[in-house]
Write an enzyme that holds these catalytic residues in place. Sequence first.
Site, mmCIF file in Angstrom:
data_model
loop_
_atom_site.group_PDB
_atom_site.id
_atom_site.type_symbol
_atom_site.label_atom_id
_atom_site.label_comp_id
_atom_site.label_asym_id
_atom_site.label_seq_id
_atom_site.Cartn_x
_atom_site.Cartn_y
_atom_site.Cartn_z
ATOM 1 N N ASP A 70 -2.205 -56.119 38.318
ATOM 2 C CA ASP A 70 -1.030 -55.483 37.709
ATOM 3 C C ASP A 70 0.239 -55.778 38.505
ATOM 4 O OD1 ASP A 70 -2.553 -53.681 39.542
ATOM 5 O OD2 ASP A 70 -0.771 -52.439 39.355
ATOM 6 N N ASP A 109 6.887 -56.232 42.779
ATOM 7 C CA ASP A 109 6.235 -55.027 43.300
ATOM 8 C C ASP A 109 6.020 -55.088 44.810
ATOM 9 O OD1 ASP A 109 6.307 -54.256 40.706
ATOM 10 O OD2 ASP A 109 4.250 -53.524 40.635
ATOM 11 N N GLY A 135 4.336 -46.238 36.454
ATOM 12 C CA GLY A 135 4.241 -44.831 36.842
ATOM 13 C C GLY A 135 5.554 -44.300 37.396
ATOM 14 N N ARG A 136 6.407 -45.233 37.829
ATOM 15 C CA ARG A 136 7.692 -44.780 38.375
ATOM 16 C C ARG A 136 8.780 -45.826 38.156
ATOM 17 N NH1 ARG A 136 6.872 -45.487 44.799
ATOM 18 N NH2 ARG A 136 5.444 -47.239 44.744
ATOM 19 N N ARG A 157 3.608 -58.640 33.198
ATOM 20 C CA ARG A 157 2.648 -59.015 34.230
ATOM 21 C C ARG A 157 1.282 -59.303 33.632
ATOM 22 N NH1 ARG A 157 4.008 -54.564 38.068
ATOM 23 N NH2 ARG A 157 6.092 -54.470 37.205
ATOM 24 N N ASP A 211 4.148 -38.714 41.373
ATOM 25 C CA ASP A 211 5.364 -37.923 41.161
ATOM 26 C C ASP A 211 6.510 -38.751 40.587
ATOM 27 O OD1 ASP A 211 6.015 -39.498 43.294
ATOM 28 O OD2 ASP A 211 6.289 -37.873 44.735
ATOM 29 N N GLY A 212 6.274 -40.036 40.380
ATOM 30 C CA GLY A 212 7.307 -40.883 39.786
ATOM 31 C C GLY A 212 8.437 -41.238 40.739
ATOM 32 N N LYS A 215 13.358 -48.002 39.852
ATOM 33 C CA LYS A 215 12.055 -47.647 40.421
ATOM 34 C C LYS A 215 12.217 -46.373 41.230
ATOM 35 C CE LYS A 215 8.380 -49.599 43.332
ATOM 36 N NZ LYS A 215 7.932 -50.847 43.983
HETATM 37 P P1 AMP Z 1 1.602 -50.239 43.195
HETATM 38 O O1 AMP Z 1 0.429 -50.493 44.096
HETATM 39 O O2 AMP Z 1 2.822 -49.696 43.899
HETATM 40 O O3 AMP Z 1 1.935 -51.454 42.396
HETATM 41 O O4 AMP Z 1 1.190 -49.064 42.190
HETATM 42 C C1 AMP Z 1 -0.013 -49.040 41.451
HETATM 43 C C2 AMP Z 1 0.131 -48.131 40.257
HETATM 44 O O5 AMP Z 1 0.403 -46.795 40.677
HETATM 45 C C3 AMP Z 1 1.267 -48.506 39.323
HETATM 46 O O6 AMP Z 1 0.840 -48.241 38.023
HETATM 47 C C4 AMP Z 1 2.380 -47.593 39.764
HETATM 48 O O7 AMP Z 1 3.314 -47.359 38.741
HETATM 49 C C5 AMP Z 1 1.618 -46.337 40.132
HETATM 50 N N1 AMP Z 1 2.333 -45.541 41.131
HETATM 51 C C6 AMP Z 1 2.524 -45.817 42.434
HETATM 52 N N2 AMP Z 1 3.219 -44.841 43.038
HETATM 53 C C7 AMP Z 1 3.493 -43.910 42.089
HETATM 54 C C8 AMP Z 1 4.177 -42.650 42.083
HETATM 55 N N3 AMP Z 1 4.749 -42.156 43.185
HETATM 56 N N4 AMP Z 1 4.252 -41.994 40.913
HETATM 57 C C9 AMP Z 1 3.688 -42.466 39.808
HETATM 58 N N5 AMP Z 1 3.023 -43.633 39.746
HETATM 59 C C10 AMP Z 1 2.922 -44.354 40.872
HETATM 60 MG MG MG Z 2 2.701 -52.285 40.960
#
Ligand code: AMP
Ligand code: MG
Length: 488
Positions: free
Chosen positions: A244, A254, A89-90, A175, A117-118, A105
């Site tokens: 994930d 992550d 997502g980012r 992953r 918001d990426g 990232k």
């Molecule tokens: P994480 O728990 O950080 O591993 O994130 C879980 C999922 O949410 C992953 O697919 C990330 O890419 C997505 N994600 C987390 N924060 C953001 C963000 N600010 N914008 C877009 N996707 C996000």
């Molecule tokens: Mg993640």
Amino acid sequence: MPFTLRGGDVCQPTPPTPIPNPYWVAFSASAAKLINLKLGALGLPKDPDWLELLAGNQLNAGGLTFSSPISTAYSGHQFGSWAGQLGDGRAILLGDMNELELQLKGAGKTHYSRMGDGRAVLRSSIREFLCSEAMHALGIPTSRALSVVGSKQRVIRETVETAAVCSRIAPSFIRVGHFEHFASLQNTVRLKELADLLINKFYPECLNTKDPYLSLFKEISARNAKLVAQWQSVGFCHGVLNSDNISALGLTIDYGPFGFLDHFEIDHICNHSDHGGRYAYHRQPQIMHWNMACLASAMLPLLELERSPEESQALLRSALEEFPVIYAKEWQKIFRSKLGLQLAQDGDIELIEHLLQAMNDSKVDFTTFFRNLSNVRKDSKLTDIAQRDEFIDRDSIDQWFIDYIQRLQTEALSDEARKRIMNQVNPKYILRNHLAQTAIEEAQQDDFSEIERLQLILSKPFDEQVAFEAYAKPPPIDMQRIEVSCSS
Ligand code: AMP
Ligand code: MG
């Protein structure tokens, strides 16, 4: 690009979104070496091309062009439930250098951003940066971090913060969630391509076995079992062990609301969004095993290419049962070495468990206790051991020290030699939350010197660094309970 996921069902071209007025926050020269990054005449921190590239503002620097950045789709289980498709997502994969992938990232929205918001905030980018490099120095498999670039662009989280882009490096960011992705699409052809890609590049030894896919599963599972044992041994809590976030190479990836234990608390929860404590310290091994069960389910169709569903399931089930065995063996090996024991003897596990129970009951600082344990000698008297004072149940810990000293007497190593070896296993310096927090607060005021200092200290976690004694100490009372959430 020799090695990457390909195809519209798993990746999309994703140019980074430019960010205004980027500035250097942090940079790892040792990570730069891995990718043979040419520093340029000015040295990297002053090189405007690399600054713009690592901010996501341009795609070329140092004579290199990253012409086809992508983001990838993965699916997975979050907090124990199937979450469907997720994806980068980012995170944007710029390309590879020296056989390693370079990812940004926080460089803006991707095809998989969903409601996000990426972006990433400065705070979490600094934490990921410092922790990746610290874990590497501890000898724990991890993605590396190359840089953090900041911008005053505002990002809304629980409060308004500013944005940053962290660049990270790994042989691959594939992953468990990538397997779950193709499995959920019931696309065995693509699942097989993914497994073949991993085998050819990272697990070639599987090719010489009777069943390469079963071997691949066992290898990934074994690496992750050993990884968790290493985490436990330094008191590292990942915080979000969703499938994930589990690497197919057995790397720590992550970094989010992670935390190192200060005082030992077996059920410590580092992520304040984790209300049920699913990812508490003591649950990490079990949760990693659970994630390996997700991987096994996803890989089942690969085994079924050659045999019946029943036989395939039985094979994977028994492979999955190896996880706790491998984990326990590794955990015992590491904790024996933390105690300075070279031989494996009956009663060792009870000795370790007695200690951990006592540390938990008295909330003894995990890192300093093990570090100072190397001062105990085969002829120490109880009254010589200052560490007893940290325990509430004095009888219990006295008995432990009596047993420990007796146990040491059965070892051939001299006290001096044991001390040297123990100090290579029990770090003096870890990335305590309060240390990261201080560096973050100063960086938020545009002073990055504390980040650099921490980087330096944590790059030699096993060394005595006389000038930095204060950094080895447990947090002062007002900084003991810093809470970190998923919102990063
Ligand atoms: P994480 O728990 O950080 O591993 O994130 C879980 C999922 O949410 C992953 O697919 C990330 O890419 C997505 N994600 C987390 N924060 C953001 C963000 N600010 N914008 C877009 N996707 C996000
Ligand atoms: Mg993640």
